[in-house]
Each structure stands twice: as C-alpha cells, then as structure tokens.
Design a protein around this motif. Sequence first.
Motif, PDB file in Angstrom:
ATOM      1  N   ARG A 259       0.735  -1.337  -0.119  1.00  0.00           N
ATOM      2  CA  ARG A 259      -0.052  -0.089  -0.008  1.00  0.00           C
ATOM      3  C   ARG A 259       0.894   1.208   0.121  1.00  0.00           C
ATOM      4  N   GLU A 260       1.111   1.790  -1.370  1.00  0.00           N
ATOM      5  CA  GLU A 260       2.015   2.716  -1.249  1.00  0.00           C
ATOM      6  C   GLU A 260       1.766   3.970  -0.994  1.00  0.00           C
ATOM      7  N   THR A 261       0.299   4.203  -0.899  1.00  0.00           N
ATOM      8  CA  THR A 261      -0.308   5.602  -0.340  1.00  0.00           C
ATOM      9  C   THR A 261       0.033   5.848   0.924  1.00  0.00           C
ATOM     10  N   GLU A 262       0.179   4.724   1.754  1.00  0.00           N
ATOM     11  CA  GLU A 262       0.531   5.254   3.126  1.00  0.00           C
ATOM     12  C   GLU A 262       2.069   4.913   3.586  1.00  0.00           C
ATOM     13  N   LEU A 263       2.798   4.713   2.354  1.00  0.00           N
ATOM     14  CA  LEU A 263       4.214   4.444   2.706  1.00  0.00           C
ATOM     15  C   LEU A 263       4.797   5.975   3.089  1.00  0.00           C
ATOM     16  N   VAL A 264       4.357   7.066   2.396  1.00  0.00           N
ATOM     17  CA  VAL A 264       5.103   8.229   3.214  1.00  0.00           C
ATOM     18  C   VAL A 264       4.910   8.519   4.630  1.00  0.00           C
ATOM     19  N   PRO A 265       3.726   8.552   5.128  1.00  0.00           N
ATOM     20  CA  PRO A 265       3.390   8.891   6.448  1.00  0.00           C
ATOM     21  C   PRO A 265       4.023   7.977   7.362  1.00  0.00           C
ATOM     22  N   LYS A 266       4.040   6.596   6.997  1.00  0.00           N
ATOM     23  CA  LYS A 266       4.509   5.265   7.665  1.00  0.00           C
ATOM     24  C   LYS A 266       6.014   5.512   8.016  1.00  0.00           C
ATOM     25  N   THR A 267       6.585   5.948   6.840  1.00  0.00           N
ATOM     26  CA  THR A 267       8.176   6.054   6.954  1.00  0.00           C
ATOM     27  C   THR A 267       8.751   7.526   7.129  1.00  0.00           C
ATOM     28  N   GLN A 268       8.222   8.537   6.635  1.00  0.00           N
ATOM     29  CA  GLN A 268       8.662   9.688   6.784  1.00  0.00           C
ATOM     30  C   GLN A 268       7.741  10.562   7.980  1.00  0.00           C
ATOM     31  N   GLY A 269       6.738   9.940   8.411  1.00  0.00           N
ATOM     32  CA  GLY A 269       6.146  10.807   9.292  1.00  0.00           C
ATOM     33  C   GLY A 269       4.989  11.757   8.689  1.00  0.00           C
ATOM     34  N   VAL A 270       4.107  11.977   9.678  1.00  0.00           N
ATOM     35  CA  VAL A 270       2.874  12.816   9.128  1.00  0.00           C
ATOM     36  C   VAL A 270       3.115  14.041   8.580  1.00  0.00           C
ATOM     37  N   VAL A 271       4.243  14.839   9.376  1.00  0.00           N
ATOM     38  CA  VAL A 271       4.458  16.189   8.979  1.00  0.00           C
ATOM     39  C   VAL A 271       4.894  16.266   7.372  1.00  0.00           C
ATOM     40  N   SER A 272       5.787  15.346   7.192  1.00  0.00           N
ATOM     41  CA  SER A 272       6.670  15.064   5.804  1.00  0.00           C
ATOM     42  C   SER A 272       5.495  14.704   4.645  1.00  0.00           C
TER      43      SER A 272
END
Length: 344
Positions: A259-272
């Motif tokens: 699920r790539e759409t969740e990849l950024v919040p899960k790896t870089q954090g919510v702010v990013s």
Amino acid sequence: MQVALKIWRYDAATGDKALREYEVDAPEEATLLDCLDLVKDRHDGSLAYRKSCRMMICGSCGMRMDGAAVLACKVRMYDVAQEGRVPVISAMGNLPIVKDLVVDMDPFWDKFRSVDPYLQPGYQEPPDGREHLIRQERMNVIHKEALCINCGLCVSECNSMESDPRFVGPQALAKAMRFVGDPRDGQKLARLEKLNGEHGIWQCTRCYFCNERCPKGVDPRDAIAKLGAESIAEGIDRDMGAKHANWFVHSAKTTGWLRETELVPKTQGVVSALQQTKFALSLAKRGKVPPPFPPHVAENVQEARALYEVVKARGVKGAAGIVQGERALSRIEHTNHDQEKTEE
Ligand code: SF4
Ligand code: SF4
Ligand code: FES
C-alpha cells in the motif's frame, strides 16, 4: 585474428584526451588484456593500464568495455572480432583517472578501510587453546562476500556513488557483511550502528548493477540486503529505509499488497506526508495512485498471511533468512526448468 579497439587516452597531468583506434593481429584465444599488451608492445608503448595475474585473481585489470566494467583478462575477444565490432575501451567510473585506463584507487581503499575489514574477536578465546569451530550453515551466510578480489568493478558501476561520492559503496559494504556475518566477530552491533549512519546501507538505490558486473559472484547488493536484515533483526531500524522495509512486510501481511499511499506517512512521518499532499493529489488526479480508503485487500490475502506465518515459525532471521530465500528461489528456478524440459 584481427582485433580493432578504440581506446580513450587521457593524461591527468596535461588534460589531453583523445579516442584512438588500434588494430592488432592476435591469437584466437586472446583476451582483451592480451590485445592491450599487443597494442602497447607493437603500436604505442605509452598506453597505461594495470595488470598482474592475468587469471582473474588479483583484481588489477578493471576497465570499461563499451561502457560496462569488465576484468580485461576475463573477456575473450574472439566473438567481438568475428562480428567485426570495434569496442570502446575506457577507464572505470566513479574513480579519478590518472592516465588512460589507470584510475586512482585511493578513494576505493579509503572506503574499504572505513569498514574495519578485519576480524575483531575481542577476548573470547575458545577453551583449551583450541580453534574456533563454526557450523557450515553459519559460514554459508558470508561465503559469497569472502570471494571478493577488490577489483572495483562494482564501484565503477554504482549509481548511488555517482550521486553521492560519500556513499560507502558496494565493495566496502560486501566486505562489511563478511565480518558482520562472521560468528567469531565481537563488534557486530557497533559495525551495524555505523553502517546505518548517513551515506550507509540505506542509501543504495537497488539498481543491481554491482551484482551484474561483479566478476566473482560476490553479489554486493545481496550483501547490502543482508546488512539491512541484520540491522532490523537487531532492532536498528531508525533509518527511513528500514522503516520502508518494515512497512512493506506489514502491508503485504495484512492486505497482500504494497500500500504505497501509506508509505510516506509510515516511513517519513505525518508532517512530511502533509508537506507532500499537493504532489500526492496530482498523482491521484492522473490515476497514478489508488485512493487510500478503503484499503485494497487482495482476494487471496490469506495466502500472504499464511506465508508470513510459515516464515515466522521457521525463526530464521536476518542474513540467514536472505540466504534461505536465495536457496528457495534457486530451487524454484530449477523446478520450473525441469518442468519445461518435461513439457518439451
Ligand atoms: S545496487 Fe546499490 S550498491 Fe549496487 S550498484 Fe546499485 S546503488 Fe550501488
Ligand atoms: S564485490 Fe565483486 S566487483 Fe566488487 S570489488 Fe569485489 S570482486 Fe570486484
Ligand atoms: S590481471 Fe589480475 S585480475 Fe586481470
């Protein structure tokens, strides 16, 4: 046979650069290195290149042929001559050229030294002055890494080193795995901590060029994957790359998909993730990413979950898990091959 070569000549002292063509009369079994010897002997004694063993052992004769790194003493020229091709020979990449095909290996050796390439057993001596006895399965984990001849071909082709010359690089990381995976070494955690720093293992882009060009089957990219697996198994997972890997496992286990759409919040954090909202929306508008809700779950997701449980139950973690996976894949390849043969 007649062999024609184009060679990039360069002199760092003067900055002179030229592509020169040479033709030599070589025996049919001649290698690229033999042809260079003939050029130097019969046409131009000023041609500079390195060599020593002439049998793929010393790692001295690394260079590029038609843009791909090779050991000159490993490449037979018969087919090239028969096809009438005129290959372009140049110096290896990612290292400063000194003259013609000779590169400055100092940056290579600096990286090599940076991983402390020697066993550090500490004070743990085997009882009664005996030797260390280690099971073959433990040594299998570092078998490939121990084959490295320090030729630098992998470094020449590394994309990450091209964009960040401070990246530790494939050869030094393969060497690091040689000691991280050695059960006699007492510095495993300290080594992993260091390798998880800036310019460390997670900076590899996984282009696999190092595996492709290595003449000895060391497969440095696989060594880097083993270092990542060992780091995560030891709880060293603060880097975004490690979080990325952990999320992929979780996502595959729960939904059967990445699920790539969740990849950024899960790896870089919510702010990013919030900062990248505009970019994410433009991707969604063009149908490049699926909507995150409801999460897409694969029809046979129970198979992915069962596979996860099987792997977990076997309890093989870290690099040993990767070696086990490699063996399983090669068995599947052989099985398919046998089936194809039967079908024929
Ligand atoms: S896989 Fe990684 S280490 Fe190997 S060449 Fe590509 S970027 Fe470099
Ligand atoms: S890993 Fe392979 S290509 Fe890289 S230096 Fe070692 S032997 Fe050469
Ligand atoms: S001359 Fe030694 S590896 Fe080619």
